[in-house]
Design an enzyme around this catalytic site. Structure first.
Site, PDB file in Angstrom:
ATOM      1  N   GLY A  53       0.869  -1.237   0.020  1.00  0.00           N
ATOM      2  CA  GLY A  53      -0.003  -0.175   0.137  1.00  0.00           C
ATOM      3  C   GLY A  53       0.886   1.128  -0.020  1.00  0.00           C
ATOM      4  O   GLY A  53       1.888   1.478   0.538  1.00  0.00           O
ATOM      5  N   SER A  54       0.398   2.267  -0.592  1.00  0.00           N
ATOM      6  CA  SER A  54       1.063   3.722  -0.313  1.00  0.00           C
ATOM      7  C   SER A  54       0.843   4.310   0.910  1.00  0.00           C
ATOM      8  O   SER A  54       0.034   3.905   1.566  1.00  0.00           O
ATOM      9  CB  SER A  54       0.630   4.438  -1.608  1.00  0.00           C
ATOM     10  OG  SER A  54       0.880   4.007  -2.804  1.00  0.00           O
ATOM     11  N   GLY A  55       1.442   5.461   1.061  1.00  0.00           N
ATOM     12  CA  GLY A  55       1.629   5.987   2.494  1.00  0.00           C
ATOM     13  C   GLY A  55       2.523   5.840   3.383  1.00  0.00           C
ATOM     14  O   GLY A  55       2.686   6.140   4.661  1.00  0.00           O
ATOM     15  N   HIS A  56       3.344   4.804   2.696  1.00  0.00           N
ATOM     16  CA  HIS A  56       4.833   4.441   3.808  1.00  0.00           C
ATOM     17  C   HIS A  56       5.912   5.140   3.122  1.00  0.00           C
ATOM     18  O   HIS A  56       7.003   4.630   3.518  1.00  0.00           O
ATOM     19  CB  HIS A  56       4.856   2.916   3.965  1.00  0.00           C
ATOM     20  CG  HIS A  56       3.661   2.307   4.311  1.00  0.00           C
ATOM     21  ND1 HIS A  56       2.845   2.683   5.627  1.00  0.00           N
ATOM     22  CD2 HIS A  56       2.923   1.417   3.643  1.00  0.00           C
ATOM     23  CE1 HIS A  56       1.869   1.975   5.622  1.00  0.00           C
ATOM     24  NE2 HIS A  56       1.851   1.182   4.513  1.00  0.00           N
ATOM     25  N   LYS A 104       5.535  -7.433   2.903  1.00  0.00           N
ATOM     26  CA  LYS A 104       5.390  -7.276   4.327  1.00  0.00           C
ATOM     27  C   LYS A 104       4.174  -8.096   4.702  1.00  0.00           C
ATOM     28  O   LYS A 104       3.266  -8.444   4.149  1.00  0.00           O
ATOM     29  CB  LYS A 104       4.790  -5.905   4.699  1.00  0.00           C
ATOM     30  CG  LYS A 104       6.050  -4.938   4.258  1.00  0.00           C
ATOM     31  CD  LYS A 104       5.922  -3.422   4.799  1.00  0.00           C
ATOM     32  CE  LYS A 104       4.693  -2.586   4.120  1.00  0.00           C
ATOM     33  NZ  LYS A 104       4.600  -2.522   2.765  1.00  0.00           N
ATOM     34  N   ASP A 109      -1.694  -8.265   0.946  1.00  0.00           N
ATOM     35  CA  ASP A 109      -0.325  -8.278   0.421  1.00  0.00           C
ATOM     36  C   ASP A 109       0.266  -9.720   0.123  1.00  0.00           C
ATOM     37  O   ASP A 109       0.737 -10.071  -0.818  1.00  0.00           O
ATOM     38  CB  ASP A 109       0.919  -7.435   1.084  1.00  0.00           C
ATOM     39  CG  ASP A 109       0.652  -6.229   1.245  1.00  0.00           C
ATOM     40  OD1 ASP A 109       1.145  -5.273   0.565  1.00  0.00           O
ATOM     41  OD2 ASP A 109      -0.262  -5.486   2.089  1.00  0.00           O
ATOM     42  N   HIS A 219      -0.139   1.371   9.995  1.00  0.00           N
ATOM     43  CA  HIS A 219      -1.733   1.697   9.062  1.00  0.00           C
ATOM     44  C   HIS A 219      -2.553   2.464  10.161  1.00  0.00           C
ATOM     45  O   HIS A 219      -3.841   2.523  10.064  1.00  0.00           O
ATOM     46  CB  HIS A 219      -2.332   0.619   8.502  1.00  0.00           C
ATOM     47  CG  HIS A 219      -1.509  -0.173   7.594  1.00  0.00           C
ATOM     48  ND1 HIS A 219      -0.699  -1.043   7.891  1.00  0.00           N
ATOM     49  CD2 HIS A 219      -1.243   0.173   6.405  1.00  0.00           C
ATOM     50  CE1 HIS A 219      -0.185  -1.826   6.837  1.00  0.00           C
ATOM     51  NE2 HIS A 219      -0.290  -1.033   6.002  1.00  0.00           N
TER      52      HIS A 219
END
Lengths: 332, 332
Positions: A53-56, A104, A109, A219
């Site tokens: 996921g994006s945001g990391h 991860k 995922d 998250h």
């Protein structure tokens, strides 16, 4: 919600356009949302692929380049990339020596990378191995995870396994190095504030002004407990104690990674480094290498995490090897 | 106030201890709060010294190392270092080829660096030149400044002048390169939120949930105007228009630096980069090099700034030269 965005749903796509423009040495497949090193696939080299996921950020796209990842698949914010992306990227990094997926440990995922690996193997015969990171000692199961969550060790693993692949080691050896890193690293994080997912438009969780969350996920998943705000030296103890309780780090050189969750200033992270390094010293752990900064973040969350890796001479040499990515670079 | 601190008044001292522990290649004088590159003074090389109030990390201590600064003096948060610190550091970086002070244009900094330069020159005969950065087009005078404020150009200048010094250029030439960078760079910033100074314990200014400040300073000084929150593409226009109106950037290769104020995620900064680069392209400006990330920050402020440097082949080659610091590193 105060964010630098146009339409929240377009944030990831547009950030990838900015990444491509700022880093011409990368190649971005905007349709599939894949960031490749410009010369991928590299003939004869194991292809190292990650994503999530994006945001990391900078994880994972910021770690694409010589000495680290060959490509990264970007999902929506806090959402796994879909199998089609991973299939496309796996083929795209295939230099004839097999591909290693770095995943991860979040249910979506793991499932999507597995599905993609099977599809590619069935269609092309390409050998695909996977290593799943699960270094977070905070909780056994969590909102999106069976088992432990994968957090800070992922950064160290991508650097170290990336160097092993760059040296031309075969797939089985690169995978073994990656598994050794994950098996020898432990992490624990905390949050002072929630993050805000742009499409949600409000904080993921409520955290009163006088409380913090110990053992937070990247998250915003719940941690171990809510506790009253405390001085940094107490916070350091709450993070270090469960890490040291889970693995004996004495007798080997350690890599200490103090990570910022996104909104915490470097000044505070270096203060936390001082506290954590002091605690490790008292526990007889010898820090040989350090990394301090926001490398695996949770959007605009304030807080930090601590990752300790029990290394050896081989892992340290791979850590020191040249790397050239947007987010981590030295010697190249 | 939610921060990773023990006693707010000790934040800077303790962060310097963490910096020293995490980066053994640096040498930290804790009494004077000076961060030196480990091999300072470098014989025969112009000494490059900067410093200023803390709270803007990685600027300046994070830019100490081969290819950039020889030392940085850390003041209290948002407070100039005192002349004694600057005197000590000036002597400490004297390799026999003179010393250049890099000073952001704030009244206290300019005064204290000037006083220190005079003291050192009177006592030792050492030649000390200074370059004062004043690239912020937002306002002519401000809370702590007569004239324009020094902001993002300082980062680019420290890199480029640092490379010139590393090449062995004489003091006058290094100073000329530094002045060229400052004279050819323009910046403009904005804030979505205030920062919170730890010893104050509450936000420096109030900014309603539906407003932002255009032209903000890096200490939370007022900007040009408060406006309603707007989409990123409108924010980009508000930042780029005054920069382009102040200097003709066409006909030369430009360096584009999109900076985060501290609490803004990389995802948003890359989106802003896309907007800004698009606007520059429409204006006929050719971007040759890019820098994206939080490099000159304002504690935990959310927001960004844009700096454009009108470069030439010499400046680009100096930009590309190897650098090895905690905050900026490549080729070494």
């Amino acid at each position: 919600m105060k964010k630098l965005v146009n339409h929240p749903a377009d944030l990831v796509s547009q950030a990838l356009r900015g990444l491509a423009a700022a880093h011409p040495e990368l190649r971005v497949d905007h349709e599939h949302r894949i960031v490749y090193r410009g010369d991928a696939p590299v003939r004869g080299k194991v292809g190292l692929l990650s994503g999530g996921g994006s945001g990391h950020e900078p994880l994972h796209a910021g770690f694409v380049g010589p000495g680290m990842l060959d490509a990264a698949c970007a999902g929506e914010v806090f959402t796994s990339p879909v199998p089609d992306q991973v299939v496309e990227a796996t083929r795209g990094v295939d230099g004839g020596a097999g591909v290693l997926h770095v995943v991860k440990n979040y249910t979506g995922d793991v499932m999507n990378f597995e599905m993609a690996a099977e599809l590619v193997a069935a269609e092309t015969g390409l050998e695909v191995l996977a290593v799943v990171t699960d270094d977070d000692v905070a909780v056994q199961d969590s909102t999106w995870t069976a088992g432990r969550r994968g957090v800070g060790a992922t950064v160290l693993l991508e650097k170290i396994a990336g160097a092993a692949a760059e040296q031309g080691r075969p797939l089985a050896e690169v995978a073994a190095v990656a598994r050794k890193v994950n098996g020898s690293a432990r992490s624990m994080g905390m949050a002072l504030t929630s993050c805000t997912v742009p499409t949600a438009g409000r904080p993921t969780f409520d955290l009163p002004d006088d409380e913090m969350e110990i053992g937070i996920g990247i998250h915003g998943e719940p941690g171990r407990r809510r506790v009253p705000l405390a001085p940094a030296h107490e916070i350091a103890e709450m993070l270090v104690e469960p890490v040291l309780a889970d693995l004996d780090f004495t007798g080997s050189p350690a890599v200490l990674f103090v990570n910022g969750m996104g909104a915490t200033p470097l000044l505070e992270l270096y203060l936390m480094y001082d506290e954590v390094a002091t605690l490790l010293g008292k526990a007889g752990v010898t820090v040989a290498r350090s990394l301090v900064g926001p490398y695996i973040t949770s959007l605009d969350m304030a807080g930090c995490s601590v990752t300790v890796l029990k290394a050896d001479d081989d892992l340290l040499a791979l850590w020191d090897a040249p790397v050239r990515t947007a987010g981590l670079r030295w010697g190249a």
